[in-house]
Design a protein around this motif. Sequence first.
Motif, PDB file in Angstrom:
ATOM      1  N   ASP A  48       0.104  15.323   3.610  1.00  0.00           N
ATOM      2  CA  ASP A  48      -0.452  13.880   3.526  1.00  0.00           C
ATOM      3  C   ASP A  48      -1.356  13.631   2.567  1.00  0.00           C
ATOM      4  O   ASP A  48      -1.857  14.516   1.975  1.00  0.00           O
ATOM      5  CB  ASP A  48      -0.868  13.744   4.919  1.00  0.00           C
ATOM      6  CG  ASP A  48      -0.177  13.761   6.193  1.00  0.00           C
ATOM      7  OD1 ASP A  48       1.116  13.266   5.735  1.00  0.00           O
ATOM      8  OD2 ASP A  48      -0.303  14.266   7.226  1.00  0.00           O
ATOM      9  N   LEU A  49      -1.818  12.364   2.331  1.00  0.00           N
ATOM     10  CA  LEU A  49      -2.632  12.036   1.350  1.00  0.00           C
ATOM     11  C   LEU A  49      -4.105  12.427   1.843  1.00  0.00           C
ATOM     12  O   LEU A  49      -4.386  12.302   2.909  1.00  0.00           O
ATOM     13  CB  LEU A  49      -2.813  10.279   1.377  1.00  0.00           C
ATOM     14  CG  LEU A  49      -1.544   9.623   0.603  1.00  0.00           C
ATOM     15  CD1 LEU A  49      -1.545   8.329   0.513  1.00  0.00           C
ATOM     16  CD2 LEU A  49      -1.291  10.182  -0.616  1.00  0.00           C
ATOM     17  N   SER A  50      -4.797  13.035   1.073  1.00  0.00           N
ATOM     18  CA  SER A  50      -6.035  13.541   1.197  1.00  0.00           C
ATOM     19  C   SER A  50      -7.125  12.425   1.062  1.00  0.00           C
ATOM     20  O   SER A  50      -6.521  11.134   0.871  1.00  0.00           O
ATOM     21  CB  SER A  50      -6.509  14.553   0.030  1.00  0.00           C
ATOM     22  OG  SER A  50      -6.758  13.750  -0.968  1.00  0.00           O
ATOM     23  N   LEU A  51      -8.228  12.502   1.313  1.00  0.00           N
ATOM     24  CA  LEU A  51      -9.259  11.370   1.423  1.00  0.00           C
ATOM     25  C   LEU A  51      -9.315  10.973   0.225  1.00  0.00           C
ATOM     26  O   LEU A  51      -9.692   9.696  -0.094  1.00  0.00           O
ATOM     27  CB  LEU A  51     -10.554  11.852   2.243  1.00  0.00           C
ATOM     28  CG  LEU A  51     -10.709  12.263   3.680  1.00  0.00           C
ATOM     29  CD1 LEU A  51     -12.129  12.534   4.104  1.00  0.00           C
ATOM     30  CD2 LEU A  51     -10.239  11.114   4.375  1.00  0.00           C
ATOM     31  N   ARG A  81       0.913   8.956  -5.674  1.00  0.00           N
ATOM     32  CA  ARG A  81       0.256  10.148  -5.794  1.00  0.00           C
ATOM     33  C   ARG A  81       1.239  11.349  -5.403  1.00  0.00           C
ATOM     34  O   ARG A  81       0.890  12.822  -5.336  1.00  0.00           O
ATOM     35  CB  ARG A  81      -0.868  10.177  -4.289  1.00  0.00           C
ATOM     36  CG  ARG A  81      -1.998   9.226  -4.614  1.00  0.00           C
ATOM     37  CD  ARG A  81      -2.668   9.531  -5.957  1.00  0.00           C
ATOM     38  NE  ARG A  81      -3.176  10.619  -6.037  1.00  0.00           N
ATOM     39  CZ  ARG A  81      -3.671  11.352  -7.002  1.00  0.00           C
ATOM     40  NH1 ARG A  81      -3.367  10.751  -8.114  1.00  0.00           N
ATOM     41  NH2 ARG A  81      -4.159  12.452  -7.079  1.00  0.00           N
ATOM     42  N   GLU A 103       0.787  -1.208   0.060  1.00  0.00           N
ATOM     43  CA  GLU A 103       0.036  -0.188  -0.206  1.00  0.00           C
ATOM     44  C   GLU A 103       0.785   0.977  -0.157  1.00  0.00           C
ATOM     45  O   GLU A 103       0.424   2.144  -0.702  1.00  0.00           O
ATOM     46  CB  GLU A 103      -0.866  -0.030   1.198  1.00  0.00           C
ATOM     47  CG  GLU A 103      -1.990   1.207   1.182  1.00  0.00           C
ATOM     48  CD  GLU A 103      -2.985   0.961   2.201  1.00  0.00           C
ATOM     49  OE1 GLU A 103      -4.054   1.576   2.139  1.00  0.00           O
ATOM     50  OE2 GLU A 103      -2.752   0.007   3.196  1.00  0.00           O
ATOM     51  N   GLU A 104       1.893   1.089   0.712  1.00  0.00           N
ATOM     52  CA  GLU A 104       3.036   2.612   0.799  1.00  0.00           C
ATOM     53  C   GLU A 104       3.305   2.489  -0.688  1.00  0.00           C
ATOM     54  O   GLU A 104       3.435   3.884  -0.934  1.00  0.00           O
ATOM     55  CB  GLU A 104       3.877   2.216   1.836  1.00  0.00           C
ATOM     56  CG  GLU A 104       3.491   2.215   3.287  1.00  0.00           C
ATOM     57  CD  GLU A 104       4.577   1.893   4.112  1.00  0.00           C
ATOM     58  OE1 GLU A 104       4.359   2.286   5.411  1.00  0.00           O
ATOM     59  OE2 GLU A 104       5.566   1.072   3.920  1.00  0.00           O
ATOM     60  N   ASP A 117      -7.074  10.853  -2.268  1.00  0.00           N
ATOM     61  CA  ASP A 117      -5.714  10.111  -2.637  1.00  0.00           C
ATOM     62  C   ASP A 117      -6.059   8.544  -1.952  1.00  0.00           C
ATOM     63  O   ASP A 117      -5.815   7.690  -2.591  1.00  0.00           O
ATOM     64  CB  ASP A 117      -4.508  10.840  -1.921  1.00  0.00           C
ATOM     65  CG  ASP A 117      -4.372  12.181  -2.581  1.00  0.00           C
ATOM     66  OD1 ASP A 117      -4.814  12.238  -3.848  1.00  0.00           O
ATOM     67  OD2 ASP A 117      -3.912  12.986  -2.041  1.00  0.00           O
ATOM     68  N   GLN A 118      -6.222   8.643  -0.568  1.00  0.00           N
ATOM     69  CA  GLN A 118      -6.749   7.236   0.095  1.00  0.00           C
ATOM     70  C   GLN A 118      -7.473   6.688  -0.774  1.00  0.00           C
ATOM     71  O   GLN A 118      -7.243   5.237  -0.905  1.00  0.00           O
ATOM     72  CB  GLN A 118      -6.983   7.526   1.412  1.00  0.00           C
ATOM     73  CG  GLN A 118      -5.977   8.267   2.240  1.00  0.00           C
ATOM     74  CD  GLN A 118      -6.307   8.725   3.669  1.00  0.00           C
ATOM     75  OE1 GLN A 118      -7.264   7.932   4.222  1.00  0.00           O
ATOM     76  NE2 GLN A 118      -5.648   9.619   4.370  1.00  0.00           N
ATOM     77  N   ALA A 153       0.793   4.102  -2.892  1.00  0.00           N
ATOM     78  CA  ALA A 153       0.469   5.458  -2.502  1.00  0.00           C
ATOM     79  C   ALA A 153       1.434   6.472  -2.928  1.00  0.00           C
ATOM     80  O   ALA A 153       1.176   7.804  -3.223  1.00  0.00           O
ATOM     81  CB  ALA A 153       0.371   5.579  -1.056  1.00  0.00           C
ATOM     82  N   VAL A 170      -6.180   5.165  -3.998  1.00  0.00           N
ATOM     83  CA  VAL A 170      -5.201   4.248  -3.783  1.00  0.00           C
ATOM     84  C   VAL A 170      -6.043   2.913  -3.419  1.00  0.00           C
ATOM     85  O   VAL A 170      -5.452   1.679  -3.852  1.00  0.00           O
ATOM     86  CB  VAL A 170      -4.158   4.625  -2.536  1.00  0.00           C
ATOM     87  CG1 VAL A 170      -3.697   3.180  -2.224  1.00  0.00           C
ATOM     88  CG2 VAL A 170      -3.302   5.745  -2.857  1.00  0.00           C
ATOM     89  N   ARG A 171      -7.094   3.058  -2.488  1.00  0.00           N
ATOM     90  CA  ARG A 171      -7.518   1.919  -2.143  1.00  0.00           C
ATOM     91  C   ARG A 171      -8.385   1.146  -3.562  1.00  0.00           C
ATOM     92  O   ARG A 171      -8.237  -0.091  -3.566  1.00  0.00           O
ATOM     93  CB  ARG A 171      -8.709   2.344  -1.121  1.00  0.00           C
ATOM     94  CG  ARG A 171      -9.846   0.999  -0.777  1.00  0.00           C
ATOM     95  CD  ARG A 171     -10.794   1.343   0.447  1.00  0.00           C
ATOM     96  NE  ARG A 171     -11.619   2.377  -0.182  1.00  0.00           N
ATOM     97  CZ  ARG A 171     -11.615   3.771   0.361  1.00  0.00           C
ATOM     98  NH1 ARG A 171     -10.617   3.996   1.245  1.00  0.00           N
ATOM     99  NH2 ARG A 171     -12.292   4.450   0.034  1.00  0.00           N
TER     100      ARG A 171
END
Length: 259
Positions: free
Chosen positions: A111-114, A102, A95-96, A116-117, A99, A120-121
């Motif tokens: 940090d990753l925004s919602l 991004r 996952e890292e 972005d997260q 990520a 990735v998911r």
Amino acid sequence: MKLFEVVKAGHDFGNAPVLRDVSFEIEEGESFGIIGPNGSGKSTLIKGMTGLLSLTRGEVRYRGRPVKAIAKKELARQIAVLEQEGTPALTFSVEEIVAMGRYPWLKPLADLSLRDQGLVRNVLKSLGLWEIRTQSIATLSGGQRQLVSLARAMAQEPQVLILDEPTTYLDIGHQTLVMEHVRRWHAEQGITVIMVLHDLNLAAQYCTKLLLLEDGQVRSCGDMSEVLKEGIISKVYHTDLIMIEHPVLGVPQFLLTSK
């Protein structure tokens, strides 16, 4: 619309010319393959096209602008590169690694925004990597690491995906898996795909346009069926080949002959 224009590109390593007066164009949305024997200049050309290498001669333009004049971060937002080695066996989790795709879009130290997260998911799930997302990349097989590299590229949301011999170290199953994901992404998102391939049969199955290099020069460029001719391929590769038609896809396929 022209996406890449390569104009009289040339490059030397010392006194040895690797590329000589290479000129061609790639249209937006194409699936474009670059083929040729070892040492023909394929990887050098790709590095010149992505700005990783300053060519000795000629110019590469991306959307009408010289690549060398475009900021690296701007290029990273537009172009993702998947190399043949895939992701090295690092200690980061799956996952890292994904990520990291991004990062070109993030402000320094952000940090990753919602969003972005969530992206990735979704990418992890679409490539079947969700269940192993917490595993270290070092525990994965070469084929799995190449899928993680593809996932990182997808998370980058590029308009161009460049694959430099992406199936070289993969077995047949993982070759098909990677290439089918690329085909689906190309179809669904309309991105431009540029592939350097050793396998002529894969090139015929997954590319619509081809560039054939020999000794750093263009030998043929055009539609896949125009470039993959038995005579020219046998001559360029110095190998006796038999060309047949794929029984399902109807594209050229090459068989080796023995004397």
